[in-house]
Motif scaffolding. Structure first.
Motif, PDB file in Angstrom:
ATOM      1  N   LEU A 168       0.830  -1.212   0.000  1.00  0.00           N
ATOM      2  CA  LEU A 168       0.000   0.000   0.000  1.00  0.00           C
ATOM      3  C   LEU A 168       0.861   1.257   0.000  1.00  0.00           C
ATOM      4  O   LEU A 168       0.556   2.237  -0.702  1.00  0.00           O
ATOM      5  CB  LEU A 168      -0.940  -0.001   1.205  1.00  0.00           C
ATOM      6  N   ILE A 169       1.912   1.253   0.787  1.00  0.00           N
ATOM      7  CA  ILE A 169       2.832   2.398   0.827  1.00  0.00           C
ATOM      8  C   ILE A 169       3.447   2.621  -0.550  1.00  0.00           C
ATOM      9  O   ILE A 169       3.455   3.744  -1.072  1.00  0.00           O
ATOM     10  CB  ILE A 169       3.920   2.179   1.905  1.00  0.00           C
ATOM     11  N   VAL A 170       3.951   1.551  -1.150  1.00  0.00           N
ATOM     12  CA  VAL A 170       4.607   1.664  -2.461  1.00  0.00           C
ATOM     13  C   VAL A 170       3.618   2.111  -3.530  1.00  0.00           C
ATOM     14  O   VAL A 170       3.934   2.987  -4.350  1.00  0.00           O
ATOM     15  CB  VAL A 170       5.292   0.331  -2.831  1.00  0.00           C
ATOM     16  N   ASN A 171       2.411   1.559  -3.529  1.00  0.00           N
ATOM     17  CA  ASN A 171       1.419   1.988  -4.520  1.00  0.00           C
ATOM     18  C   ASN A 171       1.023   3.447  -4.328  1.00  0.00           C
ATOM     19  O   ASN A 171       0.791   4.172  -5.297  1.00  0.00           O
ATOM     20  CB  ASN A 171       0.187   1.089  -4.480  1.00  0.00           C
ATOM     21  N   THR A 172       0.978   3.887  -3.078  1.00  0.00           N
ATOM     22  CA  THR A 172       0.672   5.295  -2.811  1.00  0.00           C
ATOM     23  C   THR A 172       1.825   6.187  -3.270  1.00  0.00           C
ATOM     24  O   THR A 172       1.596   7.254  -3.840  1.00  0.00           O
ATOM     25  CB  THR A 172       0.350   5.499  -1.319  1.00  0.00           C
ATOM     26  N   ILE A 173       3.043   5.742  -3.054  1.00  0.00           N
ATOM     27  CA  ILE A 173       4.207   6.488  -3.538  1.00  0.00           C
ATOM     28  C   ILE A 173       4.143   6.617  -5.065  1.00  0.00           C
ATOM     29  O   ILE A 173       4.341   7.691  -5.621  1.00  0.00           O
ATOM     30  CB  ILE A 173       5.523   5.798  -3.112  1.00  0.00           C
ATOM     31  N   LYS A 174       3.842   5.514  -5.735  1.00  0.00           N
ATOM     32  CA  LYS A 174       3.845   5.504  -7.202  1.00  0.00           C
ATOM     33  C   LYS A 174       2.651   6.223  -7.817  1.00  0.00           C
ATOM     34  O   LYS A 174       2.799   6.909  -8.823  1.00  0.00           O
ATOM     35  CB  LYS A 174       3.863   4.057  -7.709  1.00  0.00           C
ATOM     36  N   HIS A 175       1.463   6.045  -7.226  1.00  0.00           N
ATOM     37  CA  HIS A 175       0.246   6.522  -7.873  1.00  0.00           C
ATOM     38  C   HIS A 175      -0.431   7.684  -7.159  1.00  0.00           C
ATOM     39  O   HIS A 175      -1.392   8.237  -7.689  1.00  0.00           O
ATOM     40  CB  HIS A 175      -0.755   5.368  -8.008  1.00  0.00           C
ATOM     41  N   GLY A 176       0.039   8.037  -5.953  1.00  0.00           N
ATOM     42  CA  GLY A 176      -0.601   9.115  -5.207  1.00  0.00           C
ATOM     43  C   GLY A 176      -1.984   8.707  -4.749  1.00  0.00           C
ATOM     44  O   GLY A 176      -2.216   7.563  -4.369  1.00  0.00           O
ATOM     45  N   SER A 177      -2.915   9.609  -4.812  1.00  0.00           N
ATOM     46  CA  SER A 177      -4.290   9.312  -4.399  1.00  0.00           C
ATOM     47  C   SER A 177      -4.855   8.210  -5.283  1.00  0.00           C
ATOM     48  O   SER A 177      -4.578   8.145  -6.464  1.00  0.00           O
ATOM     49  CB  SER A 177      -5.156  10.562  -4.527  1.00  0.00           C
ATOM     50  N   GLY A 178      -5.645   7.367  -4.676  1.00  0.00           N
ATOM     51  CA  GLY A 178      -6.250   6.256  -5.403  1.00  0.00           C
ATOM     52  C   GLY A 178      -6.636   5.170  -4.417  1.00  0.00           C
ATOM     53  O   GLY A 178      -6.604   5.378  -3.194  1.00  0.00           O
ATOM     54  N   PRO A 179      -6.992   3.997  -4.923  1.00  0.00           N
ATOM     55  CA  PRO A 179      -7.468   2.924  -4.051  1.00  0.00           C
ATOM     56  C   PRO A 179      -6.473   2.531  -2.952  1.00  0.00           C
ATOM     57  O   PRO A 179      -6.867   2.317  -1.808  1.00  0.00           O
ATOM     58  CB  PRO A 179      -7.720   1.757  -5.003  1.00  0.00           C
ATOM     59  N   SER A 180      -5.199   2.440  -3.295  1.00  0.00           N
ATOM     60  CA  SER A 180      -4.209   2.058  -2.280  1.00  0.00           C
ATOM     61  C   SER A 180      -4.053   3.135  -1.216  1.00  0.00           C
ATOM     62  O   SER A 180      -3.889   2.823  -0.034  1.00  0.00           O
ATOM     63  CB  SER A 180      -2.853   1.760  -2.920  1.00  0.00           C
ATOM     64  N   ALA A 181      -4.102   4.388  -1.620  1.00  0.00           N
ATOM     65  CA  ALA A 181      -4.000   5.480  -0.639  1.00  0.00           C
ATOM     66  C   ALA A 181      -5.186   5.457   0.315  1.00  0.00           C
ATOM     67  O   ALA A 181      -5.024   5.651   1.524  1.00  0.00           O
ATOM     68  CB  ALA A 181      -3.911   6.822  -1.352  1.00  0.00           C
ATOM     69  N   ILE A 182      -6.380   5.204  -0.216  1.00  0.00           N
ATOM     70  CA  ILE A 182      -7.579   5.130   0.629  1.00  0.00           C
ATOM     71  C   ILE A 182      -7.463   3.960   1.602  1.00  0.00           C
ATOM     72  O   ILE A 182      -7.765   4.091   2.790  1.00  0.00           O
ATOM     73  CB  ILE A 182      -8.856   4.983  -0.241  1.00  0.00           C
ATOM     74  N   GLU A 183      -7.006   2.813   1.095  1.00  0.00           N
ATOM     75  CA  GLU A 183      -6.821   1.650   1.966  1.00  0.00           C
ATOM     76  C   GLU A 183      -5.732   1.915   3.009  1.00  0.00           C
ATOM     77  O   GLU A 183      -5.853   1.507   4.166  1.00  0.00           O
ATOM     78  CB  GLU A 183      -6.471   0.427   1.118  1.00  0.00           C
TER      79      GLU A 183
END
Length: 157
Positions: A84-99
């Protein structure tokens, strides 16, 4: 000058965490491809899972395969946090950031400055800003090492 240093160091540590996760993911895919040679698996449509399927599988499908082969569910939560941290780093706001904000608001807050995330998702007041540091890299390095040790106790080729 201090803010620039924090952003630079946070960016470096986020790059290291991203690399750690992607190396783990690559190694998991390699393990799954090897496991298929000895322990074939059918998918939900009763089709044999191929090595090509493994390349396209997301985290949840890879996790399901490993659990099918004997891995314990308990070894995955911290790896998922890193994902989740890595996906948030890569994509910013989105499903992983919400999770991430739901599962670990501390890391969401740490990434907010680096990734320009919306702090309105946080219900509590914003304390002094933290940023990723070497302790986070050490922690997730230990998490991944522990993951492989525990996985090795349950799965062998």
């Amino acid at each position: 000058m201090a803010d620039e240093y924090l952003l630079l160091s946070g960016g470096i540590y986020s790059a290291v965490l991203t690399a750690l996760y992607h190396l783990w993911e690559r190694d998991i895919r390699d393990l799954c491809r090897r496991m298929l040679r000895y322990y074939p698996v059918a998918d939900q449509k009763n089709k044999i899972v191929t090595e090509q399927n493994i390349q396209e599988y997301n985290y949840d499908k890879l996790k399901s395969l490993l659990i099918f082969w004997g891995a314990e569910e308990t070894i995955f939560p911290e790896v998922n946090l890193l994902r989740l941290i890595v996906n948030t780093i890569k994509h910013g706001s989105g499903p992983s950031a919400i999770e991430l904000v739901k599962s670990n608001s501390r890391y969401y807050r740490m990434l907010a400055l680096l990734c320009d995330l919306d702090l309105n998702y946080l219900n509590n007041s914003c304390d002094e800003a933290e940023i990723l540091d070497i302790d986070d890299v050490k922690y997730f390095g230990a998490v991944l090492s522990s993951f492989w040790v525990e996985l090795g106790k349950k799965i062998s080729i």
